[in-house]
Design a protein around this motif. Structure first.
Motif, PDB file in Angstrom:
ATOM      1  N   LEU A 195      11.425   4.022 -11.524  1.00 27.68           N
ATOM      2  CA  LEU A 195      11.710   3.089 -10.436  1.00 27.68           C
ATOM      3  C   LEU A 195      11.439   3.739  -9.079  1.00 27.68           C
ATOM      4  O   LEU A 195      10.923   3.097  -8.164  1.00 27.68           O
ATOM      5  CB  LEU A 195      13.152   2.607 -10.530  1.00 27.68           C
ATOM      6  N   GLY A 196      11.753   5.015  -8.953  1.00 31.80           N
ATOM      7  CA  GLY A 196      11.448   5.753  -7.729  1.00 31.80           C
ATOM      8  C   GLY A 196       9.955   5.797  -7.471  1.00 31.80           C
ATOM      9  O   GLY A 196       9.507   5.657  -6.324  1.00 31.80           O
ATOM     10  N   ALA A 197       9.148   5.986  -8.528  1.00 26.17           N
ATOM     11  CA  ALA A 197       7.689   5.999  -8.385  1.00 26.17           C
ATOM     12  C   ALA A 197       7.177   4.636  -7.943  1.00 26.17           C
ATOM     13  O   ALA A 197       6.263   4.540  -7.111  1.00 26.17           O
ATOM     14  CB  ALA A 197       7.032   6.420  -9.701  1.00 26.17           C
ATOM     15  N   VAL A 198       7.780   3.573  -8.454  1.00 24.67           N
ATOM     16  CA  VAL A 198       7.389   2.223  -8.024  1.00 24.67           C
ATOM     17  C   VAL A 198       7.744   2.027  -6.555  1.00 24.67           C
ATOM     18  O   VAL A 198       6.921   1.538  -5.769  1.00 24.67           O
ATOM     19  CB  VAL A 198       8.061   1.132  -8.899  1.00 24.67           C
ATOM     20  N   GLN A 199       8.953   2.427  -6.170  1.00 26.95           N
ATOM     21  CA  GLN A 199       9.383   2.268  -4.773  1.00 26.95           C
ATOM     22  C   GLN A 199       8.463   3.042  -3.828  1.00 26.95           C
ATOM     23  O   GLN A 199       8.081   2.543  -2.783  1.00 26.95           O
ATOM     24  CB  GLN A 199      10.834   2.726  -4.590  1.00 26.95           C
ATOM     25  N   ARG A 200       8.075   4.267  -4.219  1.00 21.93           N
ATOM     26  CA  ARG A 200       7.178   5.066  -3.372  1.00 21.93           C
ATOM     27  C   ARG A 200       5.791   4.440  -3.254  1.00 21.93           C
ATOM     28  O   ARG A 200       5.085   4.658  -2.276  1.00 21.93           O
ATOM     29  CB  ARG A 200       7.072   6.493  -3.904  1.00 21.93           C
ATOM     30  N   ALA A 201       5.393   3.678  -4.271  1.00 20.32           N
ATOM     31  CA  ALA A 201       4.073   3.042  -4.256  1.00 20.32           C
ATOM     32  C   ALA A 201       4.035   1.811  -3.349  1.00 20.32           C
ATOM     33  O   ALA A 201       2.969   1.421  -2.889  1.00 20.32           O
ATOM     34  CB  ALA A 201       3.657   2.653  -5.675  1.00 20.32           C
ATOM     35  N   LEU A 202       5.183   1.238  -3.096  1.00 17.98           N
ATOM     36  CA  LEU A 202       5.232   0.041  -2.259  1.00 17.98           C
ATOM     37  C   LEU A 202       5.155   0.425  -0.787  1.00 17.98           C
ATOM     38  O   LEU A 202       5.568   1.511  -0.394  1.00 17.98           O
ATOM     39  CB  LEU A 202       6.512  -0.746  -2.551  1.00 17.98           C
ATOM     40  N   PRO A 203       4.626  -0.467   0.060  1.00 24.34           N
ATOM     41  CA  PRO A 203       4.513  -0.170   1.488  1.00 24.34           C
ATOM     42  C   PRO A 203       5.881   0.050   2.143  1.00 24.34           C
ATOM     43  O   PRO A 203       6.912  -0.397   1.633  1.00 24.34           O
ATOM     44  CB  PRO A 203       3.851  -1.422   2.063  1.00 24.34           C
ATOM     45  N   MET A 204       5.870   0.747   3.279  1.00 25.95           N
ATOM     46  CA  MET A 204       7.104   0.969   4.049  1.00 25.95           C
ATOM     47  C   MET A 204       7.735  -0.378   4.377  1.00 25.95           C
ATOM     48  O   MET A 204       7.032  -1.353   4.668  1.00 25.95           O
ATOM     49  CB  MET A 204       6.791   1.709   5.347  1.00 25.95           C
ATOM     50  N   GLY A 205       9.048  -0.431   4.323  1.00 23.92           N
ATOM     51  CA  GLY A 205       9.766  -1.646   4.651  1.00 23.92           C
ATOM     52  C   GLY A 205       9.956  -2.599   3.484  1.00 23.92           C
ATOM     53  O   GLY A 205      10.683  -3.579   3.589  1.00 23.92           O
ATOM     54  N   VAL A 206       9.315  -2.320   2.369  1.00 18.29           N
ATOM     55  CA  VAL A 206       9.469  -3.156   1.179  1.00 18.29           C
ATOM     56  C   VAL A 206      10.566  -2.531   0.320  1.00 18.29           C
ATOM     57  O   VAL A 206      10.548  -1.342   0.036  1.00 18.29           O
ATOM     58  CB  VAL A 206       8.157  -3.249   0.380  1.00 18.29           C
ATOM     59  N   VAL A 207      11.535  -3.340  -0.068  1.00 14.71           N
ATOM     60  CA  VAL A 207      12.636  -2.844  -0.893  1.00 14.71           C
ATOM     61  C   VAL A 207      12.689  -3.601  -2.212  1.00 14.71           C
ATOM     62  O   VAL A 207      12.408  -4.796  -2.265  1.00 14.71           O
ATOM     63  CB  VAL A 207      14.005  -2.970  -0.177  1.00 14.71           C
ATOM     64  N   ILE A 208      13.063  -2.879  -3.240  1.00 14.67           N
ATOM     65  CA  ILE A 208      13.225  -3.499  -4.552  1.00 14.67           C
ATOM     66  C   ILE A 208      14.603  -4.139  -4.580  1.00 14.67           C
ATOM     67  O   ILE A 208      15.609  -3.487  -4.336  1.00 14.67           O
ATOM     68  CB  ILE A 208      13.067  -2.457  -5.669  1.00 14.67           C
ATOM     69  N   SER A 209      14.639  -5.423  -4.881  1.00 16.57           N
ATOM     70  CA  SER A 209      15.916  -6.142  -4.872  1.00 16.57           C
ATOM     71  C   SER A 209      16.392  -6.545  -6.261  1.00 16.57           C
ATOM     72  O   SER A 209      17.518  -6.993  -6.425  1.00 16.57           O
ATOM     73  CB  SER A 209      15.807  -7.384  -3.986  1.00 16.57           C
ATOM     74  N   GLY A 210      15.550  -6.373  -7.257  1.00 18.31           N
ATOM     75  CA  GLY A 210      15.943  -6.726  -8.622  1.00 18.31           C
ATOM     76  C   GLY A 210      15.010  -6.075  -9.627  1.00 18.31           C
ATOM     77  O   GLY A 210      13.834  -5.874  -9.346  1.00 18.31           O
TER      78      GLY A 210
END
Length: 160
Positions: free
Chosen positions: A55-70
């Protein structure tokens, strides 16, 4: 007569050794149980994925300001293989992770799909939906499939 004496001495020594071995039977049983436990742990953990790291790898792959909410996760177990897609063009997988990611700006979904390719075990990714709420925030529902490279091998037997 000498041979008979040697045989008697050897039998006595054998009897003494057997009695000494009996003193350590509990240790030998514990050692057998330990080996069995390690083997069971290796089998049980063979399909384990470090979801926090993934999940951390997915979060790092997303652009700045994008948060995982579910997040929703479905994966193989040590006793059941993961169901594969009927679509012959889709890759083999061992787990599926479906995430909701929120953004205050209109997301570039194709860029997201490219960025998540660096997630360990990545097979493919699909955007399911992109919605905008009344406050103007966007939510993207994204499905990521993972293969056996996602396994963490934490309980694998050490070689050498």
């Amino acid at each position: 007569m000498s041979a008979q004496d040697d045989l008697t001495a050897a039998e006595a020594e054998t009897s003494t050794l057997l009695q000494q071995q009996l003193q350590f039977e509990e240790v030998r049983a514990a050692e057998r149980d330990s080996i069995l436990l390690e083997s069971a742990q290796e089998v049980g953990g063979s399909t384990e994925i470090d979801w926090s790291a993934t999940l951390g790898a997915v979060q790092r792959a997303l652009p700045m300001g994008v948060v995982i909410s579910g997040v929703a996760i479905d994966s193989a177990t040590a006793t059941a293989a993961y169901a594969q897609s009927d679509d012959p063009l889709q890759g083999s997988r061992v787990a599926t992770m479906t995430i909701d990611a929120k953004s205050t700006t209109l997301p570039s979904v194709p860029d997201w799909l490219v960025a998540v390719r660096d997630v360990p075990g990545f097979v493919d990714a699909t955007t399911n939906t992109v919605t905008r709420d009344d406050a103007g925030a966007y939510t993207v529902n994204l499905t990521i499939h993972l293969d056996e490279k996602a396994y963490d091998h934490r309980y694998a037997a050490k070689k050498g």
